[in-house]
Design a protein around this motif. Structure first.
Motif, PDB file in Angstrom:
ATOM      1  N   ASN A   1       0.905  -1.131   0.086  1.00  0.00           N
ATOM      2  CA  ASN A   1       0.033   0.009   0.060  1.00  0.00           C
ATOM      3  C   ASN A   1       0.925   1.196   0.021  1.00  0.00           C
ATOM      4  O   ASN A   1       0.381   2.176  -0.813  1.00  0.00           O
ATOM      5  N   GLN A   2       1.879   1.255   0.937  1.00  0.00           N
ATOM      6  CA  GLN A   2       2.713   2.377   0.928  1.00  0.00           C
ATOM      7  C   GLN A   2       3.426   2.631  -0.570  1.00  0.00           C
ATOM      8  O   GLN A   2       3.769   3.869  -0.993  1.00  0.00           O
TER       9      GLN A   2
ATOM     10  N   ASP B   1       2.511   1.729  -3.539  1.00  0.00           N
ATOM     11  CA  ASP B   1       1.471   2.371  -4.394  1.00  0.00           C
ATOM     12  C   ASP B   1       1.047   3.841  -4.159  1.00  0.00           C
ATOM     13  O   ASP B   1       1.199   4.728  -5.044  1.00  0.00           O
ATOM     14  N   LYS B   2       1.249   4.213  -2.762  1.00  0.00           N
ATOM     15  CA  LYS B   2       1.204   5.902  -2.510  1.00  0.00           C
ATOM     16  C   LYS B   2       2.163   6.510  -2.957  1.00  0.00           C
ATOM     17  O   LYS B   2       1.792   7.715  -3.516  1.00  0.00           O
ATOM     18  N   ASP B   3       3.289   6.057  -2.483  1.00  0.00           N
ATOM     19  CA  ASP B   3       4.686   6.639  -3.345  1.00  0.00           C
ATOM     20  C   ASP B   3       4.809   6.691  -4.717  1.00  0.00           C
ATOM     21  O   ASP B   3       5.213   7.682  -5.175  1.00  0.00           O
TER      22      ASP B   3
END
Length: 71
Positions: free
Chosen positions: A55-56, A58-60
């Motif tokens: 998830n991190q 994907d956010k980055d």
């Protein structure tokens, strides 16, 4: 001819006929089956961390590309 002692061979190398059936018993091995997945000592903790890292990432990626999915 006379009597023979136990274990003494018959003349001509002939063996006595077998009186009992020859049985091979399969014993279960102590090794686990290959298709059985061993549960982690961490339980679901390692799965949760892997999901959080994905998830991190994907956010980055979204932040680096301006929010669009066209890299």
């Amino acid at each position: 001819m006379g009597y023979r002692r136990a274990g003494e061979a018959l003349p001509g190398g002939a063996a006595r006929p077998q009186t009992k059936p020859f049985i091979i018993e399969g014993k279960p091995s102590g090794e686990p089956k290959l298709d059985t997945a061993k549960p982690s000592i961490w339980g679901r903790f390692d799965d949760d961390i892997a999901q959080a890292m994905e998830n991190q990432r994907d956010k980055d990626h979204a932040a680096a590309t301006g929010g669009d999915d066209h890299a």
